[in-house]
Each structure stands twice: as structure tokens, then as C-alpha cells.
Design an enzyme around this catalytic site. Structure first.
Site, PDB file in Angstrom:
ATOM      1  N   TYR A 140       0.854  -1.193   0.000  1.00  0.00           N
ATOM      2  CA  TYR A 140       0.000   0.000   0.000  1.00  0.00           C
ATOM      3  C   TYR A 140       0.883   1.235   0.000  1.00  0.00           C
ATOM      4  O   TYR A 140       1.824   1.343   0.801  1.00  0.00           O
ATOM      5  CB  TYR A 140      -0.901  -0.002   1.234  1.00  0.00           C
ATOM      6  N   ASP A 233       9.437   2.896  -0.939  1.00  0.00           N
ATOM      7  CA  ASP A 233       8.457   3.490  -0.036  1.00  0.00           C
ATOM      8  C   ASP A 233       8.833   3.057   1.381  1.00  0.00           C
ATOM      9  O   ASP A 233       8.484   1.966   1.824  1.00  0.00           O
ATOM     10  CB  ASP A 233       7.049   3.024  -0.403  1.00  0.00           C
ATOM     11  N   LYS A 261       5.686   8.918   8.829  1.00  0.00           N
ATOM     12  CA  LYS A 261       5.552   8.302  10.152  1.00  0.00           C
ATOM     13  C   LYS A 261       6.524   8.893  11.177  1.00  0.00           C
ATOM     14  O   LYS A 261       6.322   9.997  11.659  1.00  0.00           O
ATOM     15  CB  LYS A 261       5.753   6.784  10.048  1.00  0.00           C
TER      16      LYS A 261
END
Length: 422
Positions: A140, A233, A261
Site C-alpha cells: 500500500y 516506499d 511516520k
């Protein structure tokens, strides 16, 4: 007086939440509402404490409410919260990011991991002049249109939309392939027109799935050979798997890296960066446009500096790995002894419990996990005051604030839950 109930939330918010997984649809029941957090625990609006393994989906590697981070936030807020003009904090944070990730020669800050990935893909297309992108099933990369696709059957299958509102014409430019298998990638390159390959170098959105030996190296070689951009990613793995992310662990140098994050220490912050030749294609130097009113926000960048300054010693990562093993190794031994259909994947401070007999190495094997059993497992732990992700296909996160006692308590609760379910 306003009633604090999920029903009331649903009157005002779509599905009662602002991000779908929070609604507990995958595990049943209604979500609790958080009032505060400290250390390894979060507290609901009724005052009940939960030992937290969600950790805001990864950012709180030091635990909730770290005193030094809160002090930084307070001091920064007193000077102003947003300026729409440059600050030296952005430059200092960029220096820290470059030291952590040698593959990053220049960086651009944004407000989320989704925004970082969306921008990196646009940049790769602008740099190469090509249109197609390769991604991997179960990885994702945020909810931008180009990446919300799922694969059809077979090897190199052009994507179909995974969400209404995504034009099929755009989705057809995305090729979604099995994770950890290199042959379908080789086949896809034969068709030409590949602008980039984007991958979670440590998959964290089908549950935790580490890369197979040689997989990332082969991607690097293919992208170099075909003049495509390799994008890592590392929104989850960056500053979590190690200070320099997965690329430091596995010794692979991507062309572009996406971060988020932990980078913002709990504030909305993302980044993408890489080779100077590629990054200089961005406005104001080049013709690939990207902008954001809150990009490089002073609160987020100040917290990022405070966070990375504390992480760069490296000793924390060894401690986190040891803590995680205090839970995952006894669990592995227990399920082996009982011959339970359970697999526990872990790496560093990340882990996932899968309810399947077969090793989980890609999205297909992850999907063999019993989501019904995971839902029962989740609810039993929640009733015991332990908060795991409300979805089978997410990672658990361990923080510096988790104690050995916390890990032993979680193991005992998990062991009782497994006995009850299986």
C-alpha cells in the site's frame, strides 16, 4: 449534553471515523475513543488503559508523550505554527535525513506519506518521460489514483481500479505484480514504457513480510538496465527498521525514497528525496510541479529534528529488537509446540500474527490467514487491555516505552487467546 457514542460520531463523520481501519469493520464491534496517551499506553474516554501496539501506526518509536518531544513542540508553537515561508528548521532536518539515507542527495518535505509517494511517482514519470509504473500486490502506497489498483490473474497484468472514482484509463498504466517474485517484473519490463518500480522494501501493509533474499537487488539491477526509477516506499520502514531504513539493512540504493511516520514524531510530515539529477526536475528548478501550503511546517520539522537527534545513536534499535523478541520468540515456540495454524513474522520492532499454516512471503500467502480468527484474537486481547491493529493486514509496533513486563503480559494474554480460539 452531547453523547459520546460511536452512533453520535457516525452522525457527523463518514463511518464515524476519518480513516477507514479505525472503524473496526475488519474485527467487529465499535471502536473506542482515545482521550490521552503516555508511554506504552493509550486511555479511552472512559479512563480505561490499553497497552498499545498500534502506536499511531508507527510514529511513536519513543513511546507516547516523550517529554523532550513535548517540550520541543511547546517551545516551537510559542514562536508560531505556520508561516508559508522558509525556516532554517527545514534545512536542518534535511541535513539529518541525508545523513541517515546516503541515497538522498536532495529532499522535499510534504505533509504525509501519501503525498510523498504521489509526488515521487509524478517526478519519476517527468524524469523518464515514460508513463507505466510497477507496484506489488499487497504493498500500500497511500490512496492516490495511480496506486489504488489490484492485479488481475497471471503475471504482468495491467491494474484495474481498487476503488470507485479511479479512472480505468489511469489504472491501466499501473502493473501490479506478486511481491518477492522477480520473474514477473522481468517480463513486465519487456513491454517497455516503465517509468518506475515502487516497492515497500519491507512490506508492512499485508502484515509484516520481509523481502526475499536477492529480491531488492534484482529490482535495482532491472531498473538500472532499463533506465527506470527505483522508488523505495520507506514510510513505515524508514527510521523504524533501522536509522537508515531498509536500504541500510539490505545495502540497496534506490533512486528515490519516500518517508513519513517517525519522521514527523507524531505530527503530519512526509518527505521524498533521492538523486540530485532527478530531484532537480522539481519546481522551482524543473518542470515537475509540486507544492504545499503546510510543507515543511515548523511544528512538524522541529519535532522531526528532536526525534532524529535521539534516534541516530543506533543503540535504541538493538534494544527494540530484543524487546520484540521477548514476545515473538515465545509465541513462535508456543504455536510450534501446540501445532497451531499460526505464523509470526517479525523484523526489528515490527511484527504480525497470521492465522495460517503456510509461511507468509507475499500477498497471496498473507490472504490465506483466517481473518475471522484474527478478529476473535483482537477482541480477546482488547478485553484484556491490549490494543493490536484492528486489521489482520497491518503491523504491530513496539516502542522504547514498552517494558519487558509489558511484553511478558502480552505473551500471557496472547497465549490464553490462542488457546481459546484454537
Amino acid at each position: 449534553m452531547t453523547q459520546h457514542t460511536f452512533k453520535e460520531a457516525c452522525r457527523h463523520l463518514v463511518g464515524g471515523v476519518n480513516s477507514p481501519v479505525r472503524a473496526f469493520k475488519a474485527v467487529g464491534g465499535e471502536p473506542f475513543f482515545v482521550s490521552r496517551a503516555k508511554g506504552s499506553k493509550i486511555y479511552d474516554d472512559k479512563g480505561r488503559a490499553y497497552l498499545d501496539y498500534v502506536m499511531s501506526w508507527g510514529p511513536h518509536i519513543l513511546g507516547h508523550g516523550h517529554p523532550a518531544l513535548l517540550q520541543t513542540l511547546k517551545k516551537t508553537a510559542e514562536r508560531g505554527t505556520s508561516f508559508g515561508a522558509p525556516t532554517w528548521q527545514e534545512v536542518e532536518l534535511a541535513r539529518l535525513v541525508k545523513k541517515a539515507f546516503p541515497s538522498i542527495e536532495k529532499v522535499r518535505f510534504v505533509s504525509s506519506g501519501t503525498e510523498a509517494v504521489m509526488s515521487a511517482v509524478r517526478l519519476a514519470r517527468g524524469f523518464t518521460g515514460k508513463k507505466k509504473i510497477i507496484k506489488f500486490n499487497g504493498c500500500y502506497h497511500g490512496h492516490s489514483d495511480s496506486l489504488l489498483v489490484k492485479a488481475g490473474s497471471g503475471g504482468a497484468t495491467l491494474g484495474i481500479p481498487d476503488s470507485k472514482g479511479v479512472p480505468e484509463e489511469l489504472a491501466k498504466l499501473t502493473i501490479s505484480l506478486p511481491y518477492n517474485k522477480i520473474q514477473p517484473v522481468e517480463k513486465a519490463f519487456h513491454g517497455g514504457g516503465i517509468a518506475c518500480v515502487i516497492v515497500e522494501p519491507i512490506a508492512g501493509n499485508m502484515g509484516l513480510v520481509p523481502p526475499a533474499e536477492g529480491f531488492l537487488k534484482a529490482l535495482r539491477e532491472l531498473c538500472t538496465r532499463h533506465r527506470a526509477v527505483l522508488i523505495f516506499d520507506e514510510v513505515i520502514s524508514g527510521f523504524r527498521a533501522s536509522f537508515g531504513g531498509a536500504q541500510q539493512l539490505f545495502g540497496i540504493k534506490p533512486d528515490l525514497t519516500c518517508l513519513g511516520k517517525i519522521l514527523g514524531g507524531g505530527m503530519p510530515l512526509g518527505a521524498f528525496g533521492g538523486r540530485e539529477q532527478i530531484m532537480n526536475c522539481l519546481a522551482p528548478l524543473g518542470d515537475v510541479y509540486q507544492a504545499g501550503t503546510l510543507s515543511g511546517n515548523p511544528l512538524a520539522t522541529a519535532l522531526g529534528i528532536a526525534m532524529l537527534t535521539r534516534l541516530r545513536s543506533g543503540s535504541l534499535y538493538r534494544q527494540l529488537e530484543q524487546k520484540t523478541a521477548l514476545l515473538t520468540e515465545p509465541m513462535r515456540e508456543f504455536v510450534r509446540e501446540k501445532k497451531y495454524p499460526v505464523r509470526i513474522n517479525y523484523l526489528g520492532s515490527l511484527f504480525t500474527v497470521f492465522f495460517t499454516r503456510e509461511p507468509v512471503r507475499d500477498y497471496a500467502s498473507a490472504k490465506t490467514s483466517s481473518t475471522a480468527r484474527y478478529a476473535k484474537f483482537f477482541q480477546i486481547l482488547l478485553n484484556k487491555g491490549i490494543f493490536f491493529p484492528p486489521s489482520q493486514f497491518e503491523c504491530c509496533f513496539v516502542s522504547a516505552a514498552h517494558s519487558a513486563k509489558d511484553m511478558r503480559r502480552t505473551f500471557e494474554a496472547a497465549r490464553m487467546a490462542l488457546r481459546e480460539i484454537l
